[in-house]
Each structure stands twice: as structure tokens, then as C-alpha cells.
Design a protein around this motif. Sequence first.
Motif, PDB file in Angstrom:
ATOM      1  N   SER A 134       5.777   5.944   4.061  1.00 49.37           N
ATOM      2  CA  SER A 134       5.058   6.439   2.889  1.00 49.37           C
ATOM      3  C   SER A 134       5.921   6.263   1.652  1.00 49.37           C
ATOM      4  CB  SER A 134       4.716   7.926   3.073  1.00 49.37           C
ATOM      5  OG  SER A 134       4.328   8.517   1.857  1.00 49.37           O
ATOM      6  N   ASP A 135       5.328   5.779   0.571  1.00 49.21           N
ATOM      7  CA  ASP A 135       6.111   5.576  -0.647  1.00 49.21           C
ATOM      8  C   ASP A 135       6.539   6.895  -1.285  1.00 49.21           C
ATOM      9  OD1 ASP A 135       3.666   6.415  -1.555  1.00 49.21           O
ATOM     10  OD2 ASP A 135       3.357   4.751  -2.959  1.00 49.21           O
ATOM     11  N   LYS A 136       5.907   8.009  -0.885  1.00 55.21           N
ATOM     12  CA  LYS A 136       6.272   9.319  -1.436  1.00 55.21           C
ATOM     13  C   LYS A 136       7.077  10.164  -0.457  1.00 55.21           C
ATOM     14  CE  LYS A 136       2.323   9.620  -4.594  1.00 55.21           C
ATOM     15  NZ  LYS A 136       1.116  10.407  -4.980  1.00 55.21           N
ATOM     16  N   SER A 138       0.852  -1.178   0.000  1.00 52.06           N
ATOM     17  CA  SER A 138       0.000   0.000   0.000  1.00 52.06           C
ATOM     18  C   SER A 138       0.891   1.233   0.000  1.00 52.06           C
ATOM     19  CB  SER A 138      -0.927   0.005   1.227  1.00 52.06           C
ATOM     20  OG  SER A 138      -0.168  -0.050   2.414  1.00 52.06           O
ATOM     21  N   ALA A 139       0.285   2.370  -0.293  1.00 54.40           N
ATOM     22  CA  ALA A 139       1.048   3.614  -0.357  1.00 54.40           C
ATOM     23  C   ALA A 139       1.550   4.047   1.012  1.00 54.40           C
ATOM     24  CB  ALA A 139       0.190   4.714  -0.967  1.00 54.40           C
ATOM     25  N   SER A 165      -4.198   4.246   1.579  1.00 55.40           N
ATOM     26  CA  SER A 165      -3.848   4.719   0.235  1.00 55.40           C
ATOM     27  C   SER A 165      -3.214   6.103   0.263  1.00 55.40           C
ATOM     28  CB  SER A 165      -5.095   4.744  -0.652  1.00 55.40           C
ATOM     29  OG  SER A 165      -6.089   5.585  -0.080  1.00 55.40           O
ATOM     30  N   ALA A 166      -3.344   6.819   1.399  1.00 53.46           N
ATOM     31  CA  ALA A 166      -2.784   8.167   1.493  1.00 53.46           C
ATOM     32  C   ALA A 166      -2.553   8.516   2.958  1.00 53.46           C
ATOM     33  CB  ALA A 166      -3.720   9.190   0.853  1.00 53.46           C
TER      34      ALA A 166
END
Length: 204
Positions: free
Chosen positions: A65-67, A36-37, A192-193
Motif C-alpha cells: 500500500s502506498d500509504k 495503483s494505490a 485503489s484502496a
Amino acid sequence: MLRKLVTALLTVSLMISSPLTWAFGLSDLQNTLEKSAVISGDFEQTKEIAMLSKPLVSNGNFVLSDKQGLLWLQTTPFPVTLILSDQTLRQKMPGQAEQVIHAKDNPMAFYFSDLFLGLFHADADVLTQQFSYELDGSPEAWTLVLTPTEAPLTKVFSQITLSGSHNIDALTMEELRGDKTTVTFSNIQHASALTDEERRAFND
């Protein structure tokens, strides 16, 4: 006679194919881990230092977090906030000025940070390039034992062990000098966020 021959052939076929059919490999592990993100949860870290009689124990929570990167919030025995992104590592403690380390100034620190993130995702590229490994178990309960094969890992760690099911439940790092660090994860959540609070924590 024909029936006996067919039975014998089927038996041999099952004996040959079963290990291949049921083997649990690194690609299976990557597929098993929930993706998941945003991944968040609680942690307990126990560090056994050879020269100390009692281990050092800390607790807190984390957000991956992937970002944005990794947010590591230690709450006990004293509060510390670590924020790791691609190029910076920030450390914040109450009553003290924030410390910032840049990747260009301390590449070794970021090497080990990237390693940790690769381990958390069971990244096949990280694992196969820098370790020999033994993987046992099934999607419901597995253990991955890593032995470093490349410097600088060979100069620091003797072995790294991960275990879990659909999430990584524990990570143990054993050092050549005798120190041992075990991190156990619990209450893992996937999203997701980032929440507004998590986003503020990354950006403050």
C-alpha cells in the motif's frame, strides 16, 4: 537518379533512428509497470544457502500500500506476518509476542526494506543512484540486471535481477557469500484502496 538518392537517404535514416526508436529504457519500464494505490498477490520465495544441500522454500501472499506500507503474510512452511511501515517493522508469529523494530534503532534493516520497495516499483532514483544496470526486452517481456555500485550493497550483493511484463514477475538476489534468494510473484491484483480485511491486518 533522384529516386535512388531519396531511397538511399531514407535507408540511412532508418538505420540511424531505429535503435533510438525501439530502445527500451528505464523510464519506459517505469511507465510499463501498472501503478495503483494497492498491489496484492501471491509469492513463492526460494532461498539457496551455500552450506545447505536443499533450498528453503516459503509461500504466502502480500499487500503493498502506498500509504500503509508492506504486509508480507507467509503461510508455509509456518505462518509469519511482517508489517513494514516508514518507521517500524513488526513481526508476528502464532503463540509468540510481537517483535517490533524501529527505524532509529536499526537503520540498516530499514535501508534494505526501502531498497526492496524501490526495486518493486523499479524506482529510477534508487536504481541509478546505487546500481549500474542492463535492461533488455520490451514492455511484454523484460529483464533488468542490477550490479551494486555503492556500499553497503557492494558488501552484500553481487547482482540483483528483476523480470516481468506489466508487473514484476520475479526478483532474484545473489549474495557475495554464495546465497541466492528468488521471489516469484503471481495473481497480481491492483486496487485503489485497501479492503476492510487488509486494513485490519495492517492495524492489528
